[in-house]
Scaffold this motif. Structure first.
Motif, short mmCIF file in Angstrom:
data_model
loop_
_atom_site.label_atom_id
_atom_site.label_comp_id
_atom_site.label_asym_id
_atom_site.label_seq_id
_atom_site.Cartn_x
_atom_site.Cartn_y
_atom_site.Cartn_z
N ARG A 1 31.36 9.08 -2.10
CA ARG A 1 30.97 10.52 -2.18
C ARG A 1 29.47 10.76 -1.35
NH1 ARG A 1 29.32 12.86 -6.92
NH2 ARG A 1 29.27 10.92 -7.93
N LEU A 2 28.87 9.50 -1.16
CA LEU A 2 27.60 9.65 -0.33
C LEU A 2 27.42 8.68 1.04
CD1 LEU A 2 24.63 10.62 -1.03
CD2 LEU A 2 24.12 8.46 -2.08
N HIS A 3 27.34 9.13 2.05
CA HIS A 3 27.24 8.36 3.03
C HIS A 3 25.61 8.81 3.70
CE1 HIS A 3 31.57 9.06 2.59
NE2 HIS A 3 31.70 8.13 3.63
N PHE A 4 24.97 7.64 4.59
CA PHE A 4 23.94 7.90 5.14
C PHE A 4 24.28 7.30 6.52
CE2 PHE A 4 22.52 7.32 0.77
CZ PHE A 4 21.65 8.60 0.78
N GLU A 5 23.39 7.82 7.55
CA GLU A 5 23.60 7.53 8.91
C GLU A 5 22.08 7.26 9.62
OE1 GLU A 5 26.37 8.98 11.89
OE2 GLU A 5 27.55 9.58 10.15
N LYS A 6 21.70 5.96 9.90
CA LYS A 6 20.61 5.72 10.26
C LYS A 6 20.10 6.32 11.81
CE LYS A 6 17.13 2.03 10.19
NZ LYS A 6 17.08 0.53 10.18
N ARG A 7 20.30 7.81 11.99
CA ARG A 7 20.12 8.49 13.23
C ARG A 7 19.88 9.88 12.78
NH1 ARG A 7 24.71 11.47 15.39
NH2 ARG A 7 26.51 11.28 13.88
N PHE A 8 19.73 10.68 14.18
CA PHE A 8 19.26 12.01 14.06
C PHE A 8 20.55 12.82 13.80
CE2 PHE A 8 15.58 10.27 16.75
CZ PHE A 8 14.65 10.62 15.75
N TYR A 9 20.31 14.01 13.16
CA TYR A 9 21.35 14.88 12.99
C TYR A 9 21.68 15.79 14.21
CZ TYR A 9 24.19 18.66 10.82
OH TYR A 9 25.17 19.70 10.58
N THR A 10 22.58 15.48 15.12
CA THR A 10 22.55 16.37 16.46
C THR A 10 23.67 17.39 16.32
OG1 THR A 10 23.93 14.52 17.31
CG2 THR A 10 21.84 14.34 17.40
N PHE B 1 20.97 12.01 7.05
CA PHE B 1 20.68 11.34 8.52
C PHE B 1 19.18 11.20 8.49
CE2 PHE B 1 24.53 13.81 8.96
CZ PHE B 1 25.34 12.94 10.11
N ASP B 2 18.71 10.04 8.73
CA ASP B 2 17.29 9.72 9.10
C ASP B 2 17.11 8.33 9.55
OD1 ASP B 2 14.53 9.02 8.35
OD2 ASP B 2 14.59 10.84 7.29
N THR B 3 16.24 8.03 10.79
CA THR B 3 16.21 6.80 11.44
C THR B 3 15.34 5.95 10.57
OG1 THR B 3 14.20 7.81 12.42
CG2 THR B 3 16.16 7.93 13.72
N SER B 4 14.62 6.24 9.68
CA SER B 4 13.77 5.49 8.69
C SER B 4 14.66 5.02 7.28
CB SER B 4 12.68 6.02 8.17
OG SER B 4 12.72 7.10 7.17
N TYR B 5 15.87 5.49 7.38
CA TYR B 5 16.67 5.07 6.06
C TYR B 5 17.14 3.74 5.80
CZ TYR B 5 20.53 4.66 2.92
OH TYR B 5 21.33 4.36 1.86
N VAL B 6 16.75 3.08 4.54
CA VAL B 6 16.99 1.78 4.09
C VAL B 6 18.06 1.74 3.06
CG1 VAL B 6 16.00 -0.43 3.58
CG2 VAL B 6 14.79 0.99 5.23
N GLY B 7 19.09 1.03 3.09
CA GLY B 7 19.86 0.96 2.12
C GLY B 7 21.58 1.01 2.54
N PRO B 8 22.37 1.10 1.55
CA PRO B 8 23.79 1.05 2.01
C PRO B 8 24.26 2.38 2.85
CG PRO B 8 23.54 1.71 -0.37
CD PRO B 8 22.20 1.35 0.01
N GLU B 9 25.34 2.31 3.46
CA GLU B 9 25.60 3.38 4.45
C GLU B 9 26.71 4.23 3.55
OE1 GLU B 9 27.28 2.03 8.05
OE2 GLU B 9 25.24 0.89 8.70
N VAL B 10 27.22 3.83 2.77
CA VAL B 10 28.46 4.29 1.87
C VAL B 10 28.15 4.06 0.20
CG1 VAL B 10 30.57 4.96 1.26
CG2 VAL B 10 30.06 4.32 3.80
N ASP B 11 28.15 5.02 -0.75
CA ASP B 11 27.64 4.76 -1.90
C ASP B 11 28.39 5.60 -2.82
OD1 ASP B 11 26.86 3.12 -3.98
OD2 ASP B 11 24.62 3.54 -3.54
N LEU B 12 28.48 5.49 -4.01
CA LEU B 12 28.90 6.50 -4.99
C LEU B 12 30.44 6.53 -4.79
CD1 LEU B 12 25.93 8.91 -5.51
CD2 LEU B 12 26.30 6.83 -6.61
N ASP B 13 31.16 5.55 -4.53
CA ASP B 13 32.72 5.80 -4.22
C ASP B 13 33.00 6.47 -3.13
OD1 ASP B 13 33.08 4.04 -6.56
OD2 ASP B 13 33.05 5.71 -7.95
#
Length: 390
Positions: free
Chosen positions: A146-155, A132-144
């Motif tokens: 196993r890896l997820h990113f969300e461009k927001r705060f962890y709440t 979780f990070d508002t400054s993240y840049v890249g794919p939202e889902v990766d590594l089949d």
């Protein structure tokens, strides 16, 4: 301007102000496209106070609304081989020593996602991860998947994301209410009572004892000792298992768990209030000494500053706000090269480019990187005097 009167960690009103700087850049790690935008960056007041009850240090004049953590924010340090080796060591520590394997890892404030990706990619560990990070840049889902990113705060509403491990590195120092922040993480873990928590943050004790005047800046509104970090975690309901000094004693590494009952909150200010007053007394002299040193060095040839991160930004704004003495700022991050230093507008270049600028002396702001930097200069046959600031 209103200043916070109570300690954000323990609630005490025994706060002693010890350092004020006006009109400092509020962001030290924004990538500035032009010298004009760099000089016109938003500014604020740094008004540090120390809690006499627990030793927490914080910016009493901090205004979170002034800051921007978006895609233009870049505090990536892993372009440094030294720092990359350090991070690799942390990852091995988690995987091997702490058995972070077959785990769902949540990283709070993952930046560009490099640390979390390394934990998930670690051969044989079989981890998965959410970042979780508002400054993240890249794919939202990766590594089949196993890896997820969300461009927001962890709440607190992230309770549906199970976590075996929480990692949070160099985030809490940016948070004006750390106990509330930790409480939100604890709420999000309501369905993960066995989760283990790992935090990393700078330690204010190292700054104060070594009188590092360029290590206080606006982005960092919260400064901890091992004891005050423990107090914050206990106040939020965590059980602190250990706190260690790492990275040449510049950082703290805390490990915590969720206890069955809320722990007793400890308060141990130690020598921090006294160290803060000693720092305040010496700051003007330290600044004057380095101003004189810089002036002497410029009479011998052109001077560069090594490091366009927060330390470099703070040093340049304190000692060369009008770009009269420092010719350029060196940084290994290619995303910063060709851009300009927040607040002053100094050009940011690669270390190889120092030859074009005719640099005779480079000022090194962090002694941890001295040997690495000397090797880089030797490899490109640059005879530059590398002066370590202390």
């Amino acid at each position: 301007m209103s200043h916070q009167q109570n300690c954000p960690v323990c609630g005490s009103d025994s706060i002693t102000p010890f350092l004020t700087r006006d009109q400092v850049p509020v962001n030290q790690n924004l990538v500035m496209e032009s010298q004009e935008s760099a000089r016109n960056i938003r500014r604020g007041t740094l008004a540090l106070g120390v809690c006499e009850s627990c030793g927490f240090v914080f910016n009493m004049a901090f205004d979170l609304s002034k800051l921007s953590y978006d895609a233009h924010y870049d505090n990536t340090q892993t372009y440094s081989p030294f720092f990359n080796d350090y991070v690799s060591g942390l990852i091995r520590h988690l995987v091997y020593d702490k058995n972070v394997q077959n785990a769902q890892i949540v990283e709070v404030g993952c930046g560009k996602g490099l640390f979390l990706r390394a934990l998930v990619e670690f051969e044989g560990a079989k981890n998965s991860g959410y970042g979780f990070d508002t400054s993240y840049v890249g794919p939202e889902v990766d590594l089949d998947g196993r890896l997820h990113f969300e461009k927001r705060f962890y709440t607190a509403d992230c309770t549906d994301i199970p976590a075996d491990v929480i990692v949070c590195r160099h985030v809490i120092e940016h948070i004006p209410d750390p106990v509330e922040f930790l409480g939100i993480i604890k709420q999000a873990l309501v369905n993960s009572p066995e989760a283990r928590i790992f935090f990393e943050t700078p330690t204010v004790e190292w700054i104060l004892r070594n009188r590092v005047i360029w290590d206080f800046f606006y982005e960092h509104c919260s400064y901890f000792t091992a004891e005050s970090l423990t107090t914050a975690f206990e106040a939020a309901g965590f059980q602190v298992e250990s706190v260690e000094h790492i990275f040449g004693r510049q950082y703290l590494w805390l490990e915590a768990t969720i206890p069955m009952e809320k722990p007793v909150v400890s308060k141990k200010p130690g020598a921090i209030p006294q160290l803060a007053q000693e720092f305040a007394t010496s700051e003007r002299d330290r600044t004057s000494q380095w101003a004189a040193k810089l002036q002497t060095l410029t009479t011998q040839g052109k001077v560069a500053l090594w490091g366009a991160g927060a330390k470099g930004v703070t040093f340049a704004n304190l000692l060369d706000p009008d770009c009269q003495q420092i010719a350029c700022v060196v940084d290994l991050n290619p995303q910063k090269q060709g851009h300009f230093l927040p607040g002053t507008g100094h050009p940011i270049v690669s270390y190889q480019a120092m030859a074009e600028y005719g640099i005779r002396t480079a000022l090194m702001l962090n002694p941890n990187y001295r040997e690495e930097s000397l090797k880089l200069l030797r490899d490109v046959h640059l005879a530059i005097d590398l002066v370590t600031l202390d």
